[in-house]
Design an enzyme around this catalytic site. Sequence first.
Site, PDB file in Angstrom:
ATOM      1  N   ILE A 158       0.860  -1.174   0.000  1.00 48.67           N
ATOM      2  CA  ILE A 158       0.000   0.000   0.000  1.00 48.67           C
ATOM      3  C   ILE A 158       0.900   1.228   0.000  1.00 48.67           C
ATOM      4  O   ILE A 158       2.028   1.186   0.471  1.00 48.67           O
ATOM      5  CB  ILE A 158      -0.994   0.029   1.191  1.00 48.67           C
ATOM      6  N   ASP A 159       0.397   2.304  -0.560  1.00 44.99           N
ATOM      7  CA  ASP A 159       1.215   3.487  -0.796  1.00 44.99           C
ATOM      8  C   ASP A 159       1.698   4.135   0.492  1.00 44.99           C
ATOM      9  O   ASP A 159       1.071   4.009   1.548  1.00 44.99           O
ATOM     10  CB  ASP A 159       0.411   4.549  -1.569  1.00 44.99           C
ATOM     11  N   LYS A 160       2.782   4.871   0.367  1.00 41.06           N
ATOM     12  CA  LYS A 160       3.203   5.743   1.455  1.00 41.06           C
ATOM     13  C   LYS A 160       2.077   6.735   1.735  1.00 41.06           C
ATOM     14  O   LYS A 160       1.497   7.313   0.820  1.00 41.06           O
ATOM     15  CB  LYS A 160       4.467   6.507   1.047  1.00 41.06           C
TER      16      LYS A 160
END
Length: 347
Positions: A158-160
């Site tokens: 999952i994205d930063k």
Amino acid sequence: MNTLEKNIDAFDDEEDEIIETIVINVDPGQTFMRLDKYLSHHLKSISRNRIQNAIETDSVKVNENNVKPSYKVKPLDKITLSLAKASGIPSEVLPEDIPLNIVYEDDDLMIVNKSPEMVVHPGHGNHTGTLVNALVHHFANLPTGTDGKVRPGLVHRIDKGTSGLLVIAKTEYAMQFLAKQFADHTTERTYNALIWGEPKEPKGTINAHIGRGFKDRRISDVFPEGDYGKEAITHYEVIKNMRYVSLIKCKLETGRTHQIRAHMKYIGHTLFNDATYGGDKVLRGDLFSKYKQFVENCFEIIPRQALHAKSLGFIHPTTKEWMQFDSELPEDFTKVLEKWDHYLQFK
């Protein structure tokens, strides 16, 4: 002569599954040979254990059909292997004693609820303090597997700035088994997002290809004609309309880089405070100073895209039972929702 083709979906894409696809076109003069023996002989860089795991999890197909290890390879067969990468953790990563919010753990896997400020994988500007650094430390204290190694594997990302649930594989078999589910889109993943505006339809499906942007490689663009990128399908449902913003639930069928962020911008409802996609300014409502100050105060409370990986479901690699996990919204997310509720009551 046998021909071999490779196609890799790896960490170049933040959410795309870690799958390496290998296609072998068997030589016309090939003598009959057991599949497992044939693959071990022709793919010397891949361990026999990984090959066996791939066959056992139906990740090896011959002429598009699932086969057993005893299958006899014949001339002109087309063999396709969908392999999870051996390890999502580079050997040079240093272990760090960073606290993890571990939701569940057994001998095969671990579920982590990632905080929004934590980066998943070391990269440019983020060599320490990542989830991977924490995993290396955590896994170093575990007993080794039957092969003498324990290899934590990142099956997805999952994205930063995005918070929520991630599954980590603790064995090569679990890595292969889970990666195949992500590749086959048989996992269940839901997200909560705060978006700008109120969608006209309370629920809907966005089916539009996503690929790296031509002008800016940091973002994902939507290609509705399907002439570029990969298939991407997001189902959304409005949980609560809040005049200028809405809380929604998104269910992913695919797992493309920035999928929800790109899809929601595409339909005109960029995620709240998503700086990469232009959501860090007032996109709905007036520009009077009091309202603008209110929005800026909200940005300070949640200094990231308002996106949380809320639930995760999959089949367990050993028990073969369905596992379902859910998480609460983090504090910054709930505080912003409370602030919007309060604003609407007194406006």
